[in-house]
Scaffold this motif. Structure first.
Motif, short mmCIF file in Angstrom:
data_model
loop_
_atom_site.label_atom_id
_atom_site.label_comp_id
_atom_site.label_asym_id
_atom_site.label_seq_id
_atom_site.Cartn_x
_atom_site.Cartn_y
_atom_site.Cartn_z
N THR A 1 -19.38 2.38 31.06
CA THR A 1 -18.51 3.51 30.76
C THR A 1 -18.68 4.67 31.72
O THR A 1 -19.78 4.94 32.23
N ARG A 2 -17.60 5.35 31.96
CA ARG A 2 -17.61 6.62 32.67
C ARG A 2 -16.64 7.58 31.97
O ARG A 2 -16.04 8.44 32.58
N ALA A 3 -16.50 7.38 30.64
CA ALA A 3 -15.58 8.19 29.84
C ALA A 3 -15.96 9.66 29.93
O ALA A 3 -17.14 10.02 29.82
N PHE A 4 -14.95 10.51 30.07
CA PHE A 4 -15.20 11.94 30.25
C PHE A 4 -15.79 12.58 29.00
O PHE A 4 -16.44 13.63 29.07
N TYR A 5 -15.61 11.94 27.84
CA TYR A 5 -16.05 12.55 26.59
C TYR A 5 -17.45 12.10 26.17
O TYR A 5 -17.94 12.50 25.11
N LEU A 6 -18.12 11.27 26.98
CA LEU A 6 -19.48 10.85 26.67
C LEU A 6 -20.45 11.38 27.73
O LEU A 6 -20.17 11.29 28.93
N THR A 7 -21.57 11.91 27.27
CA THR A 7 -22.59 12.38 28.20
C THR A 7 -23.40 11.20 28.73
O THR A 7 -23.29 10.08 28.23
N LYS A 8 -24.25 11.45 29.73
CA LYS A 8 -25.10 10.39 30.26
C LYS A 8 -26.04 9.86 29.20
O LYS A 8 -26.30 8.66 29.11
#
Length: 510
Positions: free
Chosen positions: A264-271
């Motif tokens: 994932t590289r979803a903008f709404y999830l942090t690392k």
């Protein structure tokens, strides 16, 4: 082809936010979830018990609640909207048919059935290649692109002048729509844990009933208010309006689709949340993406498994035990001389019942009873016929429950889960072509005697298949436990604590 980028590796989870993997700070709970040491004690009150059964455990730690809220707000909302649009664009032909398209295109005999079969042909062709493709190429590229294309073909359906042109458009719509359901089921099962998944899959699947209901109201409103506007008939406007609804949802998918936890590289999830997403599924007993990657022997292994045969046949029983081979109520109302508005609106009650029973996880019994009543058909009470036609849709909730079971039946193989989700759907739809031609031809309307008899029988067969699946699941669980005990691992299958690394070749947690 774009190989997946890894899911933000190389970052130690932030302990201050509850993502620490310190063995002292994190403890497993009785339901398999992970809570921080300082999580509040479990609340055993009545309201918390109700909340635990309706949705999620209210005693989950705050960071997990926040994580799930994000997934529900973006992933679940997008997938529900997409599935709503898919079924809206799949079902609109039935409403268009009884609202003037039959006469405009001079459709005769069972040409509506053949249009459905052409759609099914396109639908089954795309599923297996796409579900394999999304394990290698980002789902956030593949699925939204197909959504945009099927919206365009839905627009184009308004311009058809002949039945062969209609067949061509239905094939293309089916080709693009085919990938959506198996890929999304695969995606949802890759993010949510066992105690979270069934409710989400059921909610996702329930939007199919809502779309069928909405299509009826939409066609009634379109026919009443837009028939003849700008030179287009009411049935043509239905395709246009459906396309207008579907296109923006496809575009949203490029941003809301998070891919898999490992990539994932979803903008709404942090690392931290990306790393946590992968870990929590492993802790729940499932192997990550790439742990059993595709090779030359894998397909052979899948075909030899009991899941390949039982799950595929099982989903055929699921579909054939639900009497939706034709819009039988709409065709009956049309044969009774009802107005176009009533022909479109009255059957929406079936979809409303389908939605409610999915939410309540109703079983197959109502549908079996309804099909028995409709098989008899010749009785003086018209009200009983209405009753049977409505409760026939109580089986609408079964597919969502059925597919939510798949990860528990194949916890050791991420890619196999995706493949069999698609193959079961393909197998069922392919066999539905001969099933529909044999039993559900439009020419048999509105009686459909043999179809209702066969559907009732399939409902009973499905219940027996569910018992078989439960037995085989228990047997597999015992085999895994015995194997782990022999290997000296016992019942503890959790990954080691500490920082995680990601193998760039397999995308699996190393």
């Amino acid at each position: 082809m774009d190989s997946h980028e890894t899911g933000k590796p190389g970052t130690r989870p932030d302990a201050s936010k509850g993502y620490s993997q310190d063995p002292i700070a994190v403890k497993p709970t009785e339901d398999g979830s992970v809570r921080s040491e300082d999580s509040p004690p479990l609340k055993r009150g009545f309201w918390n018990t109700v909340r635990r059964h309706i949705w999620d455990d209210p005693d989950k730690p705050e960071h997990e609640k926040k994580f799930l809220l994000k997934l529900d707000a973006y992933l679940l909302s997008y997938t529900c909207l997409g599935y709503f649009c898919k079924n809206l664009d799949q079902a609109n032909i039935n409403n268009a048919y009884v609202s003037g398209m039959k006469e405009a295109l001079h459709m005769e005999g069972s040409e509506l059935t053949y249009a459905s079969n052409v759609f099914t042909a396109g639908y089954v062709i795309s599923q297996l290649p796409t579900v394999i493709l999304v394990s290698k190429l980002r789902p956030s590229y593949v699925i939204p692109t197909l959504e945009v294309l099927w919206a365009i073909f839905t627009f184009t359906s308004a311009a058809v002048k002949t039945v062969p042109q209609l067949y061509a458009m239905r094939f293309l719509v089916g080709l693009c729509e085919g990938a959506f359901f198996p890929c999304i089921i695969y995606l949802i099962a890759s993010w949510y844990k066992k105690d979270e998944r069934a409710k989400r899959v059921t909610l996702f699947y329930s939007t199919a009933s809502l779309s069928h209901m909405f299509s009826g109201y939409l066609q009634a409103g379109v026919y009443q208010n837009l028939d003849g506007a700008l030179g287009h008939a009411g049935w043509q406007w239905l395709f246009i309006v459906c396309g207008v609804i579907s296109l923006p949802v496809g575009v949203i998918g490029y941003f809301f689709n998070p891919d898999f936890p490992e990539t994932t590289r979803a903008f709404y999830l942090t690392k931290d949340e990306a790393a946590y997403a992968s870990r929590r599924l492993v802790e729940d007993g499932y192997k990550p993406l790439g742990a059993a990657a595709w090779d030359r022997k894998k397909l052979f292994k899948i075909v030899l498994s009991w899941q390949f045969w039982v799950l595929s046949l099982g989903y055929f029983f699921v579909q054939t035990s639900h009497p939706n081979g034709q819009p039988f109520m709409a065709l009956w109302l049309k044969s009774e001389g009802e107005s176009i508005e009533r022909v479109n609106v009255l059957p929406t009650g079936q979809s409303a019942i389908g939605f409610v029973t999915q939410a309540l996880i109703a079983l197959q019994a109502g549908s079996v009873l309804a099909c028995i009543i409709l098989a008899v058909w010749d009785f003086p009470s018209k009200a009983l016929k209405y009753f049977a036609m409505y409760i026939a849709y109580t089986s609408s909730g079964v597919p969502g429950i059925y597919y939510s079971w798949f990860p528990d039946l194949m916890p050791d193989d991420h890619e196999m889960r995706g493949f069999l989700t698609a193959f079961s759907n393909v197998f069922s739809y392919a066999n539905n072509i001969w099933w529909t031609n044999w039993l559900w031809k439009t020419a048999y309307a509105p009686r459909f005697h043999a179809a209702f008899v066969a559907t009732a029988v399939m409902g009973v067969v499905l219940v027996l298949t569910a018992f078989l699946m439960h037995f085989l699941q228990g047997r597999d669980a015992k085999i895994r436990a015995d194997r782990e005990a022999k290997e000296g691992e016992g019942a503890n299958t959790r990954v080691p604590n500490g920082a995680e690394s990601l193998d760039p070749n397999t995308h699996a947690i190393a």
